[in-house]
Design a protein around this motif. Structure first.
Motif, PDB file in Angstrom:
ATOM      1  N   PRO A  55     -50.750  -3.751  51.311  1.00  0.00           N
ATOM      2  CA  PRO A  55     -50.840  -2.357  50.867  1.00  0.00           C
ATOM      3  C   PRO A  55     -51.972  -2.157  49.868  1.00  0.00           C
ATOM      4  CG  PRO A  55     -49.012  -3.456  49.796  1.00  0.00           C
ATOM      5  CD  PRO A  55     -49.580  -4.429  50.792  1.00  0.00           C
ATOM      6  N   PRO A  56     -52.503  -0.943  49.794  1.00  0.00           N
ATOM      7  CA  PRO A  56     -53.599  -0.696  48.852  1.00  0.00           C
ATOM      8  C   PRO A  56     -53.099  -0.691  47.413  1.00  0.00           C
ATOM      9  CG  PRO A  56     -52.944   1.339  49.920  1.00  0.00           C
ATOM     10  CD  PRO A  56     -52.159   0.232  50.571  1.00  0.00           C
ATOM     11  N   PHE A  57     -53.910  -1.209  46.514  1.00  0.00           N
ATOM     12  CA  PHE A  57     -53.629  -1.128  45.083  1.00  0.00           C
ATOM     13  C   PHE A  57     -54.543  -0.073  44.476  1.00  0.00           C
ATOM     14  CE2 PHE A  57     -54.115  -2.481  40.640  1.00  0.00           C
ATOM     15  CZ  PHE A  57     -52.781  -2.484  40.253  1.00  0.00           C
ATOM     16  N   ASP A  58     -55.850  -0.301  44.557  1.00  0.00           N
ATOM     17  CA  ASP A  58     -56.835   0.684  44.103  1.00  0.00           C
ATOM     18  C   ASP A  58     -57.829   0.873  45.249  1.00  0.00           C
ATOM     19  OD1 ASP A  58     -58.306   2.436  42.619  1.00  0.00           O
ATOM     20  OD2 ASP A  58     -59.274   0.921  41.367  1.00  0.00           O
ATOM     21  N   ASN A  59     -57.290   1.271  46.369  1.00  0.00           N
ATOM     22  CA  ASN A  59     -58.080   1.413  47.589  1.00  0.00           C
ATOM     23  C   ASN A  59     -57.493   2.566  48.387  1.00  0.00           C
ATOM     24  OD1 ASN A  59     -60.055   0.828  49.445  1.00  0.00           O
ATOM     25  ND2 ASN A  59     -58.991  -0.879  50.356  1.00  0.00           N
ATOM     26  N   ASP A  60     -58.252   3.091  49.318  1.00  0.00           N
ATOM     27  CA  ASP A  60     -57.793   4.243  50.091  1.00  0.00           C
ATOM     28  C   ASP A  60     -56.938   3.873  51.301  1.00  0.00           C
ATOM     29  OD1 ASP A  60     -59.137   5.948  48.370  1.00  0.00           O
ATOM     30  OD2 ASP A  60     -60.962   5.939  49.575  1.00  0.00           O
ATOM     31  N   ALA A  61     -56.984   2.621  51.723  1.00  0.00           N
ATOM     32  CA  ALA A  61     -56.291   2.256  52.962  1.00  0.00           C
ATOM     33  C   ALA A  61     -55.645   0.885  52.844  1.00  0.00           C
ATOM     34  CB  ALA A  61     -57.278   2.262  54.118  1.00  0.00           C
ATOM     35  N   ALA A  62     -54.605   0.690  53.628  1.00  0.00           N
ATOM     36  CA  ALA A  62     -53.969  -0.622  53.725  1.00  0.00           C
ATOM     37  C   ALA A  62     -54.901  -1.565  54.481  1.00  0.00           C
ATOM     38  CB  ALA A  62     -52.638  -0.513  54.451  1.00  0.00           C
ATOM     39  N   LEU A  63     -54.752  -2.843  54.212  1.00  0.00           N
ATOM     40  CA  LEU A  63     -55.545  -3.866  54.902  1.00  0.00           C
ATOM     41  C   LEU A  63     -54.711  -4.437  56.042  1.00  0.00           C
ATOM     42  CD1 LEU A  63     -58.009  -5.804  55.041  1.00  0.00           C
ATOM     43  CD2 LEU A  63     -56.744  -7.300  53.481  1.00  0.00           C
ATOM     44  N   THR A  64     -55.298  -4.509  57.212  1.00  0.00           N
ATOM     45  CA  THR A  64     -54.658  -5.111  58.378  1.00  0.00           C
ATOM     46  C   THR A  64     -55.612  -6.156  58.941  1.00  0.00           C
ATOM     47  OG1 THR A  64     -53.564  -3.021  58.894  1.00  0.00           O
ATOM     48  CG2 THR A  64     -53.637  -4.660  60.634  1.00  0.00           C
ATOM     49  N   VAL A  65     -55.116  -7.392  59.065  1.00  0.00           N
ATOM     50  CA  VAL A  65     -55.929  -8.475  59.628  1.00  0.00           C
ATOM     51  C   VAL A  65     -55.157  -9.055  60.804  1.00  0.00           C
ATOM     52  CG1 VAL A  65     -57.025 -10.713  59.217  1.00  0.00           C
ATOM     53  CG2 VAL A  65     -56.911  -9.027  57.358  1.00  0.00           C
ATOM     54  N   ARG A  66     -55.734  -8.954  61.977  1.00  0.00           N
ATOM     55  CA  ARG A  66     -55.098  -9.489  63.183  1.00  0.00           C
ATOM     56  C   ARG A  66     -55.806 -10.783  63.569  1.00  0.00           C
ATOM     57  NH1 ARG A  66     -53.150  -5.627  67.282  1.00  0.00           N
ATOM     58  NH2 ARG A  66     -51.299  -5.984  66.090  1.00  0.00           N
ATOM     59  N   PHE A  67     -55.013 -11.814  63.854  1.00  0.00           N
ATOM     60  CA  PHE A  67     -55.550 -13.116  64.230  1.00  0.00           C
ATOM     61  C   PHE A  67     -55.456 -13.305  65.725  1.00  0.00           C
ATOM     62  CE2 PHE A  67     -54.221 -13.725  59.870  1.00  0.00           C
ATOM     63  CZ  PHE A  67     -55.281 -14.420  59.339  1.00  0.00           C
TER      64      PHE A  67
END
Length: 101
Positions: A55-67
């Motif tokens: 989830p974002p802390f000081d960012n506009d979007a959540a991070l999603t990393v797909r392997f």
């Protein structure tokens, strides 16, 4: 079972990945970077989709990393881990038998 630990990139541009069995560390390369100092916080792994969510802390979007996993690449490393574990057990057995004599 998940054989890796993941660390959210709070102040970095990569996700830290650690194999706790071998202490091998690696990082991902993120295509999107954020300028904020505290970008994302905490991280969750969804094994069914091989995806990390942060989830974002000081960012506009959540991070999603797909392997994506190429089994041809992973197989030799699993074999090395298996052989290392077998060697460790054998060394322990030899140590135990030497101590008993």
């Amino acid at each position: 079972s998940v054989d890796m630990l993941f660390a959210a990139p709070q102040n970095a541009d990569a996700v830290l990945m650690i194999n706790p069995r071998t202490n091998v560390m690696d990082t991902t390369t993120l295509a999107v970077t954020a300028a904020a100092a505290a970008k994302w916080i905490s991280i969750a792994f969804a094994p069914s989709s091989a995806t990390l969510f942060s989830p974002p802390f000081d960012n506009d979007a959540a991070l999603t990393v797909r392997f994506t996993v190429d089994r041809r690449v992973v197989a030799p490393f699993r074999q090395i881990t298996t052989l290392t574990n077998q060697l460790s057990r054998t060394q322990n057995e030899l140590s135990s038998s030497s101590a008993a004599q």
